[in-house]
Design a protein around this motif. Sequence first.
Motif, short mmCIF file in Angstrom:
data_model
loop_
_atom_site.label_atom_id
_atom_site.label_comp_id
_atom_site.label_asym_id
_atom_site.label_seq_id
_atom_site.Cartn_x
_atom_site.Cartn_y
_atom_site.Cartn_z
N ARG A 56 30.65 17.26 16.22
CA ARG A 56 29.44 17.02 15.44
C ARG A 56 28.95 18.27 14.70
NH1 ARG A 56 26.49 12.95 17.95
NH2 ARG A 56 24.99 13.24 16.25
N SER A 57 29.05 19.42 15.36
CA SER A 57 28.51 20.66 14.81
C SER A 57 29.11 21.82 15.57
CB SER A 57 26.98 20.66 14.94
OG SER A 57 26.41 21.88 14.51
N ALA A 58 29.23 22.98 14.91
CA ALA A 58 29.80 24.15 15.58
C ALA A 58 29.38 25.41 14.83
CB ALA A 58 31.32 24.07 15.66
N ALA A 59 29.32 26.51 15.57
CA ALA A 59 29.08 27.83 14.99
C ALA A 59 29.71 28.86 15.92
CB ALA A 59 27.58 28.10 14.81
N SER A 60 29.93 30.07 15.40
CA SER A 60 30.66 31.06 16.18
C SER A 60 30.09 32.45 16.01
CB SER A 60 32.14 31.07 15.75
OG SER A 60 32.27 31.47 14.40
N SER A 61 30.48 33.32 16.94
CA SER A 61 30.27 34.76 16.85
C SER A 61 31.58 35.40 17.26
CB SER A 61 29.12 35.20 17.78
OG SER A 61 29.50 35.09 19.14
N SER A 62 31.60 36.72 17.36
CA SER A 62 32.84 37.38 17.75
C SER A 62 33.22 37.10 19.19
CB SER A 62 32.70 38.89 17.54
OG SER A 62 31.65 39.41 18.36
N ALA A 63 32.26 36.62 20.00
CA ALA A 63 32.53 36.41 21.43
C ALA A 63 32.42 34.96 21.88
CB ALA A 63 31.58 37.26 22.27
N ARG A 64 31.79 34.10 21.08
CA ARG A 64 31.55 32.73 21.50
C ARG A 64 31.78 31.76 20.33
NH1 ARG A 64 31.40 34.83 25.84
NH2 ARG A 64 29.94 34.48 27.59
N LEU A 65 32.30 30.59 20.66
CA LEU A 65 32.34 29.45 19.76
C LEU A 65 31.64 28.30 20.48
CD1 LEU A 65 33.33 27.63 17.41
CD2 LEU A 65 35.46 27.31 18.71
N SER A 66 30.57 27.78 19.88
CA SER A 66 29.81 26.70 20.49
C SER A 66 29.98 25.43 19.68
CB SER A 66 28.33 27.07 20.60
OG SER A 66 28.16 28.18 21.47
N VAL A 67 30.30 24.35 20.37
CA VAL A 67 30.61 23.08 19.72
C VAL A 67 29.75 21.97 20.32
CG1 VAL A 67 32.43 21.43 19.13
CG2 VAL A 67 33.00 23.85 19.46
N LEU A 68 29.11 21.20 19.46
CA LEU A 68 28.46 19.96 19.88
C LEU A 68 29.43 18.83 19.61
CD1 LEU A 68 24.74 20.06 18.68
CD2 LEU A 68 25.55 19.91 21.03
N GLU A 69 29.73 18.05 20.62
CA GLU A 69 30.70 16.97 20.47
C GLU A 69 30.23 15.73 21.23
OE1 GLU A 69 34.47 18.08 22.22
OE2 GLU A 69 33.49 19.47 23.60
N ARG A 70 30.62 14.57 20.75
CA ARG A 70 30.34 13.32 21.46
C ARG A 70 31.67 12.77 21.95
NH1 ARG A 70 26.26 9.39 21.36
NH2 ARG A 70 24.89 11.15 20.85
N CYS A 71 31.81 12.69 23.27
CA CYS A 71 33.08 12.33 23.87
C CYS A 71 33.01 10.93 24.49
CB CYS A 71 33.47 13.35 24.95
SG CYS A 71 33.73 15.02 24.31
N PRO A 72 34.14 10.25 24.61
CA PRO A 72 34.16 8.94 25.25
C PRO A 72 33.58 9.01 26.66
CG PRO A 72 36.26 9.36 24.17
CD PRO A 72 35.48 10.63 24.10
N GLY A 73 32.68 8.08 26.96
CA GLY A 73 32.05 8.05 28.28
C GLY A 73 30.75 8.82 28.35
N ASP A 74 30.48 9.70 27.37
CA ASP A 74 29.22 10.44 27.33
C ASP A 74 28.21 9.68 26.48
OD1 ASP A 74 30.47 12.41 28.80
OD2 ASP A 74 30.78 13.76 27.10
N THR A 75 26.99 9.52 26.98
CA THR A 75 25.96 8.80 26.23
C THR A 75 25.15 9.73 25.34
OG1 THR A 75 24.44 9.02 28.10
CG2 THR A 75 25.79 7.02 28.00
N THR A 76 25.29 11.04 25.51
CA THR A 76 24.62 12.03 24.68
C THR A 76 25.64 13.09 24.26
OG1 THR A 76 23.98 13.37 26.59
CG2 THR A 76 22.41 11.68 25.85
N ASP A 77 25.21 14.00 23.42
CA ASP A 77 26.11 15.07 22.98
C ASP A 77 26.41 16.03 24.11
OD1 ASP A 77 26.20 13.98 20.50
OD2 ASP A 77 25.18 15.61 19.47
N ARG A 78 27.56 16.66 23.99
CA ARG A 78 28.02 17.68 24.94
C ARG A 78 28.06 19.01 24.22
NH1 ARG A 78 31.62 18.05 29.40
NH2 ARG A 78 31.64 15.77 29.53
#
Length: 411
Positions: free
Chosen positions: A204-226
Motif C-alpha cells: 500500500r505504501s512504503a518509505a526508506s532511510s539508509s537503515a530502514r525500509l518500512s512497508v504498509l501492506e494488506r495480506c491475506p487473512g489480515d483485516t487491517t494493514d500490516r
Amino acid sequence: MLAPERRTRADIFAAVTIAVALVVAAVVVWARADATGTESVTADSPAPTVTAATQLPAELRELWHAPDGSSGRALTSGNVAVTGNDGTVSGRDPATGEQRWWYHRDMPLCGVESQFGTVIATYRDQRGCSQTTMLEADTGERRVARSSYMDDAIRLTGDGTYLLALGPDRLEMWRSDLVRTLEYGYVDAPVNPNTQPRSGCALRSAASSSARLSVLERCPGDTTDRLTVLNPAPKEATHPEEHGSRVLTAPGADSPELRVVAVSENKTAVYYPPTEPTATGPGLPARIAVHDGTGNEIATHPLDAPWSERATVTRIGTAAYIFTGDSLIALSPNTLQPAWTVPDVLGTPAVMAGRLLVPVAEGQLALDTSDGSTVARIPVQRSGYQGEVISTAVLGDTVFERRGGQLYALG
C-alpha cells in the motif's frame, strides 16, 4: 571413381530459403532489440557549474517552461534541470531551458527521479516498468542500466542512499549503481522457494532511510494493514530480513488512506485519517503515529485537519515536509513528530539561500526552517495556473515550479 556431386535446382532453392529465413530472423531480433528504439544525444561538454544562491530574489518572473508529464516532482540534478515527457528525458540549461542532452526510448516512461548526481529513468515493456537507465546528469551519458520484472506502474523515490521502486505487488531497493539490494513481495520466478515472509500481499505504501525500509501492506487473512520494517540491504537481495512486522490494531488501521509518511534510522511515521465514533469508543482526529525500529507504536500526535488525496511528502536532507493539500507540516528529524505548520500553501518546498521556499498564492514564501516563521514573500505571476499542486525545486538562482504537466523556470 565416383562422379562429382552436382547441385540441383532443389538444393539452390533450399539454400536461398534458409538464407532468407536467417535474414528475416536477424531483422526481427534487431527490430525488437532494446537499442533499436533508443536515441541518446549527449552534451558536447559537461554543464557549467551552477553556484548556489546566497540571497533570496526580490521577485521572480517566468523564464521558460517545458513539458514534464512523467516526473513526479520538479527535478534538478548536477547542474541541469530535468524533464521527462513522452518517452524522452532531457537535461536542460537552468537559465534558458535549452536541451543540453536527451535520452529517448520508444516505450512508455514510467517515471523519472534524480539522485547521486544522476538521472534515473524507468520505462515499461512487456514485463512492466522493468527497463531502468541511469544517466550522468551533466552530460546525459549512460552510466548503468538494469532490467527486472516489475509492476505496470511504480513510484520511484530516493533516500540519499538507496532508490525505492514501489509497485502494488512488489518492490525493489537499488544501490547507486542500480544493483538490487532487496526484492520484496511477488516474485515471478524465485530461484529458491519460500524466501519471502508472506505471499499475496498488496503493498500500500512504503518509505526508506539508509537503515530502514518500512512497508504498509494488506495480506491475506489480515483485516487491517500490516507495518513491516525491513533491512534495505540484507545479505542476499532475495532473502528479506525483517526487523519486525505488526498487524496494526489502532482505530483507522483498515482505512485505504493509511500511509507511511517518513522513515528515520530507527523510527517510522504513519498517517491515520480521522475515525467516526463507535459503540465501543469515541472518534479520533487525524493523527501521526510514530513506531520504533521494530514496528511498535511509541507515540501519537493529533493533527488539526485530515490530509487530502493530494498530500505529498518531500525529503530535504534529514528533514521531512508534508504538503497536506492546503498546509505544510515539518517533522522533527529525531522524533518524527510535527514541529510546525504553515497554512494556505499550494505545494511542496525547496531550500534556497538557507531558507525554505514554499509556493503560496501569487508567490513563494521564504520560511525559517527552524520554526516556520515567514522571512520574506517573493511575488510570482503564474501563467495558466489552474490550482494544481506545485512542486518546487531550486538550482543556483533559478526557482522551478512543476505544475499541470509543465516545468516552469523562474528567475
